[in-house]
Design an enzyme around this catalytic site. Structure first.
Site, short mmCIF file in Angstrom:
data_model
loop_
_atom_site.label_atom_id
_atom_site.label_comp_id
_atom_site.label_asym_id
_atom_site.label_seq_id
_atom_site.Cartn_x
_atom_site.Cartn_y
_atom_site.Cartn_z
N GLU A 1 52.63 -2.02 31.70
CA GLU A 1 53.98 -1.71 31.27
C GLU A 1 54.71 -0.83 32.28
O GLU A 1 55.89 -1.04 32.56
CB GLU A 1 53.98 -0.99 29.90
CG GLU A 1 53.44 -1.82 28.77
CD GLU A 1 51.96 -1.59 28.50
OE1 GLU A 1 51.56 -1.68 27.33
OE2 GLU A 1 51.19 -1.33 29.46
N CYS B 1 49.56 2.07 25.19
CA CYS B 1 48.75 3.27 25.00
C CYS B 1 49.68 4.47 24.72
O CYS B 1 50.90 4.37 24.86
CB CYS B 1 47.88 3.53 26.23
SG CYS B 1 48.79 4.07 27.69
#
Length: 156
Positions: A63, A95
């Site tokens: 990401e 995360c």
């Protein structure tokens, strides 16, 4: 707490497919360095991708690589982000570090992630209840309820 979620749009499905294509084309196996692909959509519809660089010291997640690629390519206003695992693992939620970075830099972004109801679109603010925003100039800011929109007792 019930988290407000949206059904996926055709644009969301295209973003997932773009991320899947990235990881499928660049993976080096189940335990390799490149095991996650990500895609982010700019407000104008452009899609940008990235792939993780796993390292025991904590290399960048897919990401973050996608966000860096998008920024380097002129993207500024991101609407949606998704990560997809290699070996047909499907969509994976961000995360904690990625959630905080998304919250700090792109507080209006939506995240596509698996839920009990299947893959859904969720506002990053809903993934960060009671979070404190970080600012490069002033550091961690106190919790500010105006960072969240509350409807019927729920963050949206």
């Amino acid at each position: 707490m019930d988290i407000p979620m949206r059904e996926l749009t055709d644009d969301d499905l295209a973003l997932i497919e773009f991320a899947r294509e990235i990881v499928d084309a660049n993976t080096d196996g189940e335990f390799g360095v490149h095991t996650m692909g990500a895609a982010v959509r700019e407000a104008d519809g452009r899609m940008f991708g990235g792939i993780n660089i796993y390292h025991f010291l904590g290399g960048p997640c897919a990401e973050l690589v996608a966000l860096g690629n998008a920024r380097a390519s002129g993207g500024r206003e991101f609407t949606t982000i998704v990560a997809v695992g290699n070996c047909e693992r499907g969509t994976v939620g961000p995360c904690g570090r990625d959630r905080q970075i998304l919250f700090d830099y792109h507080p209006r972004i939506r995240v596509l992630l698996p839920t009990e109801q299947g893959i859904r679109s969720v506002a990053v603010t809903n993934l960060m209840p009671l979070a404190a925003r970080w600012d490069a100039a002033e550091g961690t800011q106190p919790y500010d309820p105006s960072d969240f929109t509350i409807h019927n007792g729920q963050i949206s």
